[in-house]
Design an enzyme around this catalytic site. Structure first.
Site, PDB file in Angstrom:
ATOM      1  N   HIS A 105       0.786  -1.238   0.000  1.00  0.00           N
ATOM      2  CA  HIS A 105       0.000   0.000   0.000  1.00  0.00           C
ATOM      3  C   HIS A 105       0.815   1.285   0.000  1.00  0.00           C
ATOM      4  CE1 HIS A 105       0.526   0.144   4.432  1.00  0.00           C
ATOM      5  NE2 HIS A 105       0.267   1.430   4.292  1.00  0.00           N
ATOM      6  N   GLU A 107       3.464   5.439  -3.343  1.00  0.00           N
ATOM      7  CA  GLU A 107       3.662   6.799  -2.868  1.00  0.00           C
ATOM      8  C   GLU A 107       5.071   7.040  -2.339  1.00  0.00           C
ATOM      9  OE1 GLU A 107       0.713   8.123  -0.145  1.00  0.00           O
ATOM     10  OE2 GLU A 107       0.884  10.201  -0.816  1.00  0.00           O
ATOM     11  N   ASP A 108       5.630   6.050  -1.678  1.00  0.00           N
ATOM     12  CA  ASP A 108       6.883   6.298  -0.956  1.00  0.00           C
ATOM     13  C   ASP A 108       8.123   5.676  -1.571  1.00  0.00           C
ATOM     14  OD1 ASP A 108       5.306   7.629   0.788  1.00  0.00           O
ATOM     15  OD2 ASP A 108       5.256   6.065   2.310  1.00  0.00           O
TER      16      ASP A 108
HETATM   17 MN    MN Z   1       0.858   3.193   5.408  1.00  0.00          MN
END
Ligand code: MN
Length: 718
Positions: free
Chosen positions: A72, A76-77
């Site tokens: 998840h 994004e990261d």
């Molecule tokens: Mn998270």
């Protein structure tokens, strides 16, 4: 940290058919992607997605959800991309990961209670597949469990408030009570550590004082039911500090005044047994008035079913008791998540618990199994609403189909009234564009800007609609007033009089006017004519010579009077808004610079025609309806006008292109184009062109004449 094989074992324990390979690959993918990243706790970052996956195994979610939990944060990261995830784990997982990433991006900067409710709805509305929400909640739960590692107190407070205001109610809304309880307690510990600490201490004191009181009461209740011939599972617990605190806060009572520091639960097999158990308990214990609630016959919105009562129980203690079936209990604890539990051979229990899901469930009830069910599931809630952001991040909720104009009015009436344009997600868009969930809308306003009556055609909110109506009405009245005033003044002066208040007052009643303004409006509208008013005030006044029209030599009707002196000054008209008191005739499309004449139409105000418009002949018999008007070329530029030209062109390749090029070259803007007649060799067409004035259109016509394919071109004359 959970080990790779442990995670797989956990999933396989409840889902023997779980995709072991996918779980292993997701584990490795996430581990590699997060690499050396660290959490604030000093743990490797990878421990976070792993714990989130672990939380979801507790509620027995399917393989795709567990894989999504592991992945998840990768998009994004880390350098991982969505296409990569799609190629490794398939479209479903990619969609779920994308959904979780989007929800994370929506997170509020500074939640306040006013926005929180809208925000919860937005989250529900944007998570198309409810598993997205389940993963997001698990993500939040783990972040809350590790909140103490975050160094800045402000950041901790913000996260805790967000949890209290958004995520815990969200968990409750979908019926995931375990999740809600833990989130609330963790947030409470951060936000009000002192209160929580003192409650824990009091509970501890009570526990030692009334040693083993909970187990003793459980035994007493068990015996009570057994004597009544009923077997149930009874559990007891102290309530969580946060729920006690909230009750103290809400009911404004002290700790001692609380009935239900201890809560007991009776689980039975059938609905009938629930009522039976209630009967037995109420026979033996005195019920506390107004505490009984029947959520079995009337379930809560989220599907929760149970009987609640509070009684003076064994050992004369006030206790709260919940009675429900095991099935109801599962829904109460896990809510909508209960549906997603992988249950071999059971599938869905008809979805009766969730009324708001039922419609959707009916559509897909023919799905062959849980997997297929999951794929097709969409959240039906809040489908009738759309949630958008202001540039500052405030959330505005509107009905579906709302446009930037609705948005502008929702923000502030003044912004709606002066709105002239908008940007949606940074792009200039038409004001009639229907908005989508999560759109950021920026409204451009202009000082002195006014709403367009055309907006009425597409706004959906009551507020925008009523503001527009009001605006159009008052605008119309102002124009009628101005027009009527000018018409009366003219008529009176021509006869050698002044339309003073003293002169007009005595005849107001005759024209059913409440005051002078009303009379002006009536004249402007054409409800009565200026000569009627003049005749009423001065019965012997000479009829208005100027209102007579005469035939010229060629039989065309032209107004007689030359413009001369102040009394003869034509009434100025300006660029006007559709729907207003003055409008342009559709037959001749008058343009600034044309000589024009106005025709008063009863109840509709004035229609402007060019002086040579053929339609004017039909008004020959009613000279009193003719009105001398002239363009008011004020300092501000006029709004653009539409002129119409009729063309005959050769029917050959490239003709249309040549026409449009010529028009565009002269800065005309084609508004409408219609082929009125076609033969083998020629087309006849009418083209509406937005231009500045008559001169501008004449230039364009000259340019069109120069186009080789054009046989003839003329301005439309009615
Ligand atoms: Mn998270």
């Amino acid at each position: 940290m959970i080990r790779q094989y442990e995670l797989v074992e956990r999933v396989k324990a409840y889902d023997p058919n779980a995709d072991e390979d996918a779980l292993n690959r997701a584990y490795v993918f996430s581990l590699k992607a997060h690499g050396a990243q660290m959490r604030a706790s000093g743990d490797p970052y990878f421990s976070h997605p792993l714990e989130v996956a672990g939380i979801l195994t507790d509620i027995h979610l399917d393989t795709d959800s567990i894989v999504t939990a592991l992945l998840h944060d990768t998009v994004e990261d880390t350098v991982a991309t969505l296409p990569q995830i799609e190629s490794h784990f398939g479209g479903n997982v990619a969609k779920l990961v994308d959904g979780v990433t989007k929800l994370s991006q929506l997170e509020l900067q500074s939640p306040d209670s006013k926005q929180a409710e809208n925000f919860r709805k937005l989250m529900l509305a944007t998570s198309e597949d409810i598993r997205v929400l389940l993963v997001k909640l698990a993500d939040r739960l783990h972040n809350m469990r590790t909140l103490s590692f975050i160094a800045t107190p402000e950041k901790r407070t913000r996260i805790a408030r967000e949890t209290m205001e958004i995520y815990a109610p969200l968990a409750e809304r979908i019926g995931w009570h375990q999740m809600k309880d833990e989130l609330e307690d963790l947030a409470f510990a951060e936000l009000n550590a002192d209160a929580r600490q003192s409650l824990v201490a009091r509970l501890e004191f009570l526990r030692t004082e009334g040693e083993n009181v909970v187990p003793r009461i459980v035994m007493a209740l068990d015996k009570m039911l057994a004597d009544g011939g009923l077997k149930g599972d009874i559990t007891g617990r102290e309530k969580r500090p946060y729920s006690i605190w909230r009750k103290m806060y809400r009911k404004n009572v002290g700790f001692e005044g609380l009935a239900d520091i201890m809560a007991f639960r009776v689980l039975v097999d059938t609905k009938e047994q629930c009522y039976q158990a209630l009967g037995i308990i109420h026979t033996h214990c005195r019920a506390i008035p107004e505490r009984f609630k029947d959520y079995i016959s009337t379930p809560k919105v989220n599907g929760y079913q149970s009987l609640h009562t509070a009684v003076i129980g064994p050992e004369q203690r006030r206790i709260e008791i919940q009675i429900r079936t095991r099935e109801m209990h599962e829904v109460a604890e896990l809510g909508v998540a209960a549906h997603w539990q992988y249950k071999q051979g059971i599938g869905l229990r008809e979805g009766k618990q969730f009324r708001w899901l039922r419609e959707m469930l009916e559509i897909i009830e023919h799905a062959s199994g849980p997997e297929e069910f999951l794929e097709h599931t969409r959240l039906a809630m809040y489908q009738d609403q759309v949630f958008c952001f202001t540039p500052k991040g405030d959330l505005i909720a509107m009905p579906r189909g709302a446009t930037p104009v609705d948005f502008a009015y929702a923000v502030h009436s003044q912004i709606g009234d002066t709105c002239i344009g908008c940007k949606i997600n940074g792009k200039i868009m038409p004001l009639r564009t229907p908005l989508s969930n999560g759109d950021q809308v920026e409204i451009a306003t202009a000082k002195g800007g006014t709403p367009s009556p055309n907006w009425e055609g597409f706004v959906v909110t009551a507020k925008a609609r009523s503001r527009l109506r009001r605006f159009v009405r008052s605008r119309q009245r102002t124009e009628y007033l101005r027009l009527g005033q000018a018409m009366l003044t003219k008529a009176f002066r021509e006869a050698g009089y002044e339309p003073s208040e003293a002169a007009l007052s005595p005849v107001l009643a005759r024209f059913e006017a409440a005051d002078i303004d009303d009379l002006h409006v009536a004249v402007g509208k054409g409800t009565c004519t200026s000569s009627e008013v003049l005749q009423a005030v001065f019965p012997h006044a000479a009829p208005r010579s100027g209102e007579a029209a005469a035939k010229s030599d060629d039989g065309k009707v032209v107004p007689l009077r030359p413009v001369r002196g102040s009394a003869d000054t034509p009434i100025p008209i300006r660029g006007l808004i559709p729907g207003m008191a003055v409008h342009y005739a559709n037959c001749c499309h008058p343009l600034p610079g044309d000589r024009i004449v106005g025709i008063v139409t009863q109840g509709k105000g004035v229609t402007i025609h060019t002086i040579d418009c053929e339609t004017l002949e039909s008004f020959h018999e009613t000279p009193e309806r003719w009105l001398d008007v002239a363009w008011d070329m004020g300092p501000e530029p006029m709004q653009s006008h539409v002129g119409r030209v009729n063309l005959v062109v050769a029917n050959e390749r490239g003709t249309l292109g040549a026409l449009t090029t010529a028009i565009a070259k002269h800065l005309g803007n084609i508004n409408n184009l219609k082929i009125t007649n076609r033969s083998e060799d020629f087309f006849e067409m009418a083209v509406d062109i937005e231009v500045d004035d008559a001169k501008h259109l004449a230039e364009i016509i000259a340019a069109l004449r120069a186009v080789p394919q054009v046989t003839s071109v003329d301005r439309a004359r009615g």
